[in-house]
Design a protein around this motif. Structure first.
Motif, PDB file in Angstrom:
ATOM      1  N   ILE A   1       0.858  -1.183   0.000  1.00  0.00           N
ATOM      2  CA  ILE A   1       0.000   0.000   0.000  1.00  0.00           C
ATOM      3  C   ILE A   1       0.894   1.233   0.000  1.00  0.00           C
ATOM      4  O   ILE A   1       1.733   1.389   0.889  1.00  0.00           O
ATOM      5  N   ASN A   2       0.724   2.063  -1.010  1.00  0.00           N
ATOM      6  CA  ASN A   2       1.515   3.302  -1.110  1.00  0.00           C
ATOM      7  C   ASN A   2       3.019   3.053  -0.952  1.00  0.00           C
ATOM      8  O   ASN A   2       3.710   3.769  -0.232  1.00  0.00           O
ATOM      9  N   GLY A   3       3.497   1.997  -1.582  1.00  0.00           N
ATOM     10  CA  GLY A   3       4.920   1.723  -1.582  1.00  0.00           C
ATOM     11  C   GLY A   3       5.471   1.062  -0.334  1.00  0.00           C
ATOM     12  O   GLY A   3       6.671   0.912  -0.191  1.00  0.00           O
ATOM     13  N   ARG A   4       4.610   0.672   0.591  1.00  0.00           N
ATOM     14  CA  ARG A   4       5.096  -0.004   1.800  1.00  0.00           C
ATOM     15  C   ARG A   4       4.382  -1.346   1.937  1.00  0.00           C
ATOM     16  O   ARG A   4       3.335  -1.574   1.346  1.00  0.00           O
TER      17      ARG A   4
END
Length: 191
Positions: A74-77
């Protein structure tokens, strides 16, 4: 219910409707063709057999639940336990009628296998990363925990009037914290 948008979806939903009244071993391709009002050729253009329809139906249902992509994050994490606890209860609640059918028909085993495949690697990587046991492997511990969560979901959505998602989220959190796999240390941050 999952909306029918094309022949493939129509065939899958015909299986869904058929399995409510018929044991999976008794479902025929002819019954699916008749229920979905398609030509036999259309069936075979999309599927080779009923098993392929089952796999597609399970994927459609999972898509309806709109669960986060555990591999992409999610959102790069990375997806965390908190993310899953935030997300799943509302989506399960919104789709409880659909899930009730899964839990009370022959689709249950297929659904369990799908959930295991989807979540096992993520759970081992993120929830069981520091897990240490001389007796129980990570894979067995993960399986036990997922079976417990699936049973809790079944119990929750089987109620005539299920608790609100926030109440069930608290139940899930407690299940995770008092898991028989006691080495798990999970934190959940209210948002």
């Amino acid at each position: 219910m999952v909306q029918r948008t094309n022949s493939k979806d129509s065939i899958a939903m015909a299986l869904f409707d058929e399995i409510i009244d018929t044991h999976i071993s008794e479902v025929t391709i002819t019954a699916l063709i008749n229920r979905s009002k398609i030509a036999r050729r259309t069936f075979y253009n999309n599927f080779d057999n009923i098993y392929e329809v089952i796999v597609y139906l399970i994927d459609l249902i999972d898509e309806k639940l709109d669960t986060p992509n555990l591999d992409e994050g999610i959102n790069g994490r990375a997806v965390t336990a908190s993310d899953v606890l935030d997300y799943l209860p509302e989506h399960i609640y919104e789709n409880r009628d659909l899930l009730r059918v899964i839990y009370t028909t022959d689709l249950r085993g297929f659904w369990f296998n799908h959930v295991m495949e989807k979540y096992e690697k993520w759970m081992i990587k993120y929830l069981f990363s520091d897990y240490r046991s001389k007796v129980i492997t990570k894979e067995v511990a993960c399986n036990v925990l997922l079976q417990t969560v699936i049973a809790a979901v079944d119990s929750w959505i089987s109620k005539p009037v299920p608790d609100e998602p926030d109440q069930f989220r608290a139940v899930l959190l407690e299940i995770l914290q008092v898991s028989p796999i006691g080495d798990l240390e999970l934190s959940y941050e209210e948002k």
